[in-house]
Motif scaffolding. Structure first.
Motif, PDB file in Angstrom:
ATOM      1  N   ALA A  75       0.825  -1.122  -0.259  1.00 63.02           N
ATOM      2  CA  ALA A  75       0.018  -0.005   0.069  1.00 63.02           C
ATOM      3  C   ALA A  75       0.727   1.312   0.015  1.00 63.02           C
ATOM      4  CB  ALA A  75      -0.944  -0.074   1.084  1.00 63.02           C
ATOM      5  N   ILE A  76       2.126   1.034   0.456  1.00 66.00           N
ATOM      6  CA  ILE A  76       2.924   2.156   0.635  1.00 66.00           C
ATOM      7  C   ILE A  76       4.137   2.120  -0.176  1.00 66.00           C
ATOM      8  CG2 ILE A  76       4.576   3.765   2.157  1.00 66.00           C
ATOM      9  CD1 ILE A  76       2.775   2.125   4.475  1.00 66.00           C
ATOM     10  N   LEU A  77       4.863   0.859  -0.211  1.00 65.79           N
ATOM     11  CA  LEU A  77       6.017   0.815  -0.931  1.00 65.79           C
ATOM     12  C   LEU A  77       5.861  -0.344  -1.897  1.00 65.79           C
ATOM     13  CD1 LEU A  77       9.544   1.279   0.568  1.00 65.79           C
ATOM     14  CD2 LEU A  77       9.418  -0.092  -1.511  1.00 65.79           C
ATOM     15  N   THR A  78       6.275  -0.166  -3.391  1.00 69.42           N
ATOM     16  CA  THR A  78       6.091  -1.022  -4.449  1.00 69.42           C
ATOM     17  C   THR A  78       7.519  -1.608  -4.799  1.00 69.42           C
ATOM     18  OG1 THR A  78       5.597   0.503  -5.737  1.00 69.42           O
ATOM     19  CG2 THR A  78       3.819  -0.703  -5.233  1.00 69.42           C
ATOM     20  N   THR A  79       8.300  -0.844  -5.641  1.00 67.28           N
ATOM     21  CA  THR A  79       9.668  -1.142  -5.943  1.00 67.28           C
ATOM     22  C   THR A  79      10.409   0.087  -5.819  1.00 67.28           C
ATOM     23  OG1 THR A  79       9.244  -0.761  -8.308  1.00 67.28           O
ATOM     24  CG2 THR A  79       8.964  -3.056  -7.532  1.00 67.28           C
ATOM     25  N   LYS A  96       4.604   8.410  -2.003  1.00 67.38           N
ATOM     26  CA  LYS A  96       3.301   9.123  -1.954  1.00 67.38           C
ATOM     27  C   LYS A  96       2.408   8.802  -2.725  1.00 67.38           C
ATOM     28  CE  LYS A  96       5.799  13.183  -1.218  1.00 67.38           C
ATOM     29  NZ  LYS A  96       6.176  14.685  -1.055  1.00 67.38           N
ATOM     30  N   LYS A  97       2.843   8.522  -4.140  1.00 66.50           N
ATOM     31  CA  LYS A  97       1.844   8.077  -5.020  1.00 66.50           C
ATOM     32  C   LYS A  97       1.102   6.851  -4.668  1.00 66.50           C
ATOM     33  CE  LYS A  97       0.700   8.900  -9.226  1.00 66.50           C
ATOM     34  NZ  LYS A  97      -0.485   9.785  -9.091  1.00 66.50           N
ATOM     35  N   ALA A  98       1.886   5.923  -4.488  1.00 72.71           N
ATOM     36  CA  ALA A  98       1.338   4.440  -3.931  1.00 72.71           C
ATOM     37  C   ALA A  98       0.288   4.774  -2.963  1.00 72.71           C
ATOM     38  CB  ALA A  98       2.681   3.696  -3.472  1.00 72.71           C
ATOM     39  N   LEU A  99       0.514   5.637  -1.995  1.00 75.26           N
ATOM     40  CA  LEU A  99      -0.561   6.042  -1.070  1.00 75.26           C
ATOM     41  C   LEU A  99      -1.669   6.588  -1.389  1.00 75.26           C
ATOM     42  CD1 LEU A  99       1.668   6.754   2.064  1.00 75.26           C
ATOM     43  CD2 LEU A  99      -0.086   5.299   2.131  1.00 75.26           C
ATOM     44  N   GLU A 100      -1.560   7.460  -2.439  1.00 77.68           N
ATOM     45  CA  GLU A 100      -2.691   8.119  -2.969  1.00 77.68           C
ATOM     46  C   GLU A 100      -3.653   7.171  -3.960  1.00 77.68           C
ATOM     47  OE1 GLU A 100      -1.645  11.312  -5.877  1.00 77.68           O
ATOM     48  OE2 GLU A 100      -0.632  12.611  -4.390  1.00 77.68           O
ATOM     49  N   VAL A 101      -3.119   6.023  -4.667  1.00 74.99           N
ATOM     50  CA  VAL A 101      -3.533   5.040  -5.242  1.00 74.99           C
ATOM     51  C   VAL A 101      -4.386   4.275  -4.259  1.00 74.99           C
ATOM     52  CG1 VAL A 101      -3.288   2.925  -6.483  1.00 74.99           C
ATOM     53  CG2 VAL A 101      -2.143   4.787  -7.075  1.00 74.99           C
ATOM     54  N   THR A 102      -3.806   3.853  -2.993  1.00 74.43           N
ATOM     55  CA  THR A 102      -4.193   3.324  -1.760  1.00 74.43           C
ATOM     56  C   THR A 102      -5.747   3.941  -1.344  1.00 74.43           C
ATOM     57  OG1 THR A 102      -2.219   2.374  -1.370  1.00 74.43           O
ATOM     58  CG2 THR A 102      -4.023   2.468   0.573  1.00 74.43           C
ATOM     59  N   GLU A 109       6.781  10.320   9.184  1.00 78.61           N
ATOM     60  CA  GLU A 109       6.799  10.503   7.743  1.00 78.61           C
ATOM     61  C   GLU A 109       5.592  10.038   7.078  1.00 78.61           C
ATOM     62  OE1 GLU A 109      10.572   9.567   5.098  1.00 78.61           O
ATOM     63  OE2 GLU A 109       9.716   7.636   6.145  1.00 78.61           O
ATOM     64  N   ILE A 110       5.430   8.614   7.429  1.00 76.79           N
ATOM     65  CA  ILE A 110       4.330   7.840   6.667  1.00 76.79           C
ATOM     66  C   ILE A 110       2.990   8.266   6.922  1.00 76.79           C
ATOM     67  CG2 ILE A 110       3.327   5.459   6.006  1.00 76.79           C
ATOM     68  CD1 ILE A 110       6.234   4.499   6.719  1.00 76.79           C
ATOM     69  N   GLY A 111       2.746   8.669   8.530  1.00 80.88           N
ATOM     70  CA  GLY A 111       1.492   9.225   8.617  1.00 80.88           C
ATOM     71  C   GLY A 111       1.143  10.419   7.966  1.00 80.88           C
ATOM     72  N   PHE A 112       2.217  11.474   7.692  1.00 79.21           N
ATOM     73  CA  PHE A 112       1.985  12.721   6.783  1.00 79.21           C
ATOM     74  C   PHE A 112       1.564  12.477   5.349  1.00 79.21           C
ATOM     75  CE2 PHE A 112       4.978  15.201   4.164  1.00 79.21           C
ATOM     76  CZ  PHE A 112       4.267  16.262   3.938  1.00 79.21           C
ATOM     77  N   TRP A 113       2.410  11.446   4.794  1.00 80.47           N
ATOM     78  CA  TRP A 113       2.030  11.268   3.367  1.00 80.47           C
ATOM     79  C   TRP A 113       0.619  10.610   3.438  1.00 80.47           C
ATOM     80  CZ3 TRP A 113       6.947   7.595   2.725  1.00 80.47           C
ATOM     81  CH2 TRP A 113       7.938   8.089   2.795  1.00 80.47           C
ATOM     82  N   THR A 114       0.253   9.840   4.328  1.00 87.87           N
ATOM     83  CA  THR A 114      -1.145   9.054   4.314  1.00 87.87           C
ATOM     84  C   THR A 114      -2.193  10.064   4.494  1.00 87.87           C
ATOM     85  OG1 THR A 114       0.001   6.965   5.245  1.00 87.87           O
ATOM     86  CG2 THR A 114      -2.167   6.985   5.489  1.00 87.87           C
ATOM     87  N   ALA A 115      -1.567  10.934   5.383  1.00 86.96           N
ATOM     88  CA  ALA A 115      -2.917  11.971   5.762  1.00 86.96           C
ATOM     89  C   ALA A 115      -3.137  12.897   4.441  1.00 86.96           C
ATOM     90  CB  ALA A 115      -2.496  12.777   6.914  1.00 86.96           C
ATOM     91  N   PHE A 131      -5.155  10.741   1.833  1.00 87.29           N
ATOM     92  CA  PHE A 131      -6.515  10.759   2.361  1.00 87.29           C
ATOM     93  C   PHE A 131      -7.461  11.850   2.265  1.00 87.29           C
ATOM     94  CE2 PHE A 131      -5.697   6.374   3.854  1.00 87.29           C
ATOM     95  CZ  PHE A 131      -6.571   5.754   3.456  1.00 87.29           C
ATOM     96  N   THR A 132      -6.686  13.013   2.363  1.00 84.88           N
ATOM     97  CA  THR A 132      -7.253  14.383   2.303  1.00 84.88           C
ATOM     98  C   THR A 132      -7.656  14.554   0.786  1.00 84.88           C
ATOM     99  OG1 THR A 132      -6.208  15.255   3.975  1.00 84.88           O
ATOM    100  CG2 THR A 132      -6.900  16.758   2.479  1.00 84.88           C
ATOM    101  N   ARG A 133      -6.791  14.229  -0.112  1.00 83.10           N
ATOM    102  CA  ARG A 133      -7.029  14.428  -1.419  1.00 83.10           C
ATOM    103  C   ARG A 133      -8.108  13.563  -1.781  1.00 83.10           C
ATOM    104  NH1 ARG A 133      -3.557  16.934  -5.280  1.00 83.10           N
ATOM    105  NH2 ARG A 133      -2.068  16.814  -3.443  1.00 83.10           N
ATOM    106  N   ALA A 134      -8.087  12.177  -1.438  1.00 88.24           N
ATOM    107  CA  ALA A 134      -8.996  11.291  -1.977  1.00 88.24           C
ATOM    108  C   ALA A 134     -10.367  11.519  -1.506  1.00 88.24           C
ATOM    109  CB  ALA A 134      -8.631   9.754  -1.458  1.00 88.24           C
ATOM    110  N   MET A 135     -10.588  11.839  -0.134  1.00 88.42           N
ATOM    111  CA  MET A 135     -11.941  12.323   0.482  1.00 88.42           C
ATOM    112  C   MET A 135     -12.328  13.505  -0.339  1.00 88.42           C
ATOM    113  SD  MET A 135     -11.024  11.225   4.242  1.00 88.42           S
ATOM    114  CE  MET A 135     -12.475  11.650   4.991  1.00 88.42           C
ATOM    115  N   ALA A 136     -11.586  14.510  -0.320  1.00 86.59           N
ATOM    116  CA  ALA A 136     -11.937  15.679  -1.350  1.00 86.59           C
ATOM    117  C   ALA A 136     -12.607  15.399  -2.600  1.00 86.59           C
ATOM    118  CB  ALA A 136     -10.919  16.704  -1.359  1.00 86.59           C
TER     119      ALA A 136
END
Ligand code: ADP
Ligand code: CP
Length: 314
Positions: free
Chosen positions: A13-17, A25-31, A86-92, A95-100
């Protein structure tokens, strides 16, 4: 009726390759987009938690590469806090973007840096089992061991070798009592990332200890403490199988917690990968009488629509 769900995100959900910040950050946006069906169109309070195994090991490696006197590496509890932040910041942000995008942005997403109480006498402190950081091939082992003689390295579920560190069991998420009003406000909460910073009691307070807590076990403890109706563990692969990867593998759909406990006792699940997830899910159901589901991130929509996934029920 408001439903409360705790979702534990797997590594992919966070780190692919690509371990760059941009790629994570991109992976988390998809997640975050993939998780929207969980909250869209129904009255759901959601807590998201995540791992930090690759990130905590990578950050330590960066720190070990610096001048050890002028710029010393931080202890594992502090590096855990850094990666949780760090991961919490990216995740927040994700989710802010996805929820908007889905018209769900009434309240801010909150990412909390949280501590997890462990027992200083937990036998795990004498037996490192938690893999962190990058994978090494068998051929790389002598070089890595010469560079870091104090490291313990172990084979990780058939995927290569990794550094392992102690991973005590979570007893309590210290901040969990404060979460109910945050969730009731409508905020999505990100908490206990990387299993939470491991701490032990120290007089009237707490002190950090050198360990990395398994995020599936801490997710189960978090779900119990916030009185979640459901724990959803999202993995790289998907649902749980018996005889996984063998010609006679059997998909597990809905399984009673007693039956799953028997499978655990019979050691039917792989130690470093699916084993801890099943154990964490079972402990949540045993303690609360609620439901836990293990499935893949890609299956979230089907989980919402059809209830698909491996469900562990009382
Ligand atoms: N019995 C099993 N059923 C399903 N998957 C299993 C089983 N045993 C091992 N696995 C493997 O476990 C992986 C999930 O564990 P892991 O990759 O460590 O989790 P995470 O998603 O938290 O990083 C799956 O992708 C699959 O390859
Ligand atoms: N802390 C933790 O369990 O991280 P991973 O899930 O990334 O291994």
């Amino acid at each position: 009726m408001v439903r409360r769900i705790v979702v534990a995100l797997g590594g992919n959900a966070i780190l692919t390759t690509d371990p760059s910040a941009q790629a994570q950050k991109k992976a988390l946006e998809v997640t975050a987009e993939q998780l929207m069906p969980l909250i869209e169109g129904n009255d759901t309070e959601m807590v998201v938690t995540h791992g930090n195994g690759p990130q905590v090991g990578n950050l330590l490696l960066q720190q070990l590469a610096a001048d050890s006197e002028k710029n010393p590496a931080m202890p594992l509890d502090s590096v855990g806090a850094m990666t949780q932040g760090e991961i919490g910041f990216w995740t927040a942000q994700a989710f802010t973007r996805a929820m908007a995008n889905h018209g769900l942005s009434a309240y801010p997403v909150i990412s909390a840096v949280t501590q997890t109480l462990v027992d200083e006498n937990d036998p795990a402190f004498k037996d490192a089992t938690k893999p962190i950081g990058p994978f090494y091939t068998e051929e790389q082992l002598p070089e890595i061991q010469a560079q870091f003689p104090e490291w313990e390295l172990m084979e990780d579920a058939g995927r290569g070798y990794r550094r392992v560190v102690p991973s005590p069991k979570p007893l309590e998420i210290i901040e969990a009592k404060a979460f109910a009003p945050i969730l009731a406000s409508g905020s999505l909460l990100i908490a206990s990332g990387g299993g939470g910073i491991p701490v032990v009691k120290d007089g009237n307070g707490y002190k950090g200890v050198e360990a990395v807590i398994d995020k599936d076990f801490s997710a189960a403890k978090l779900a119990e403490m916030v009185e979640a109706d459901e724990l959803l563990i999202l993995t790289n692969g998907g649902d749980v199988f018996l005889n996984y990867g063998k010609p006679d593998q059997v998909h597990l759909d809905t399984v009673s917690v007693a039956q799953m406990r028997t499978y655990i006792d019979e050691q039917r699940f792989a130690k470093g990968s699916m084993g801890p997830k099943v154990e964490a899910a079972v402990s949540f159901v045993e303690r609360t009488g609620k439901i836990a589901t293990i499935t893949s991130l890609d299956n979230v929509e089907n989980f919402v629509k059809f209830g698909s996934g491996t469900k562990i029920v009382p």
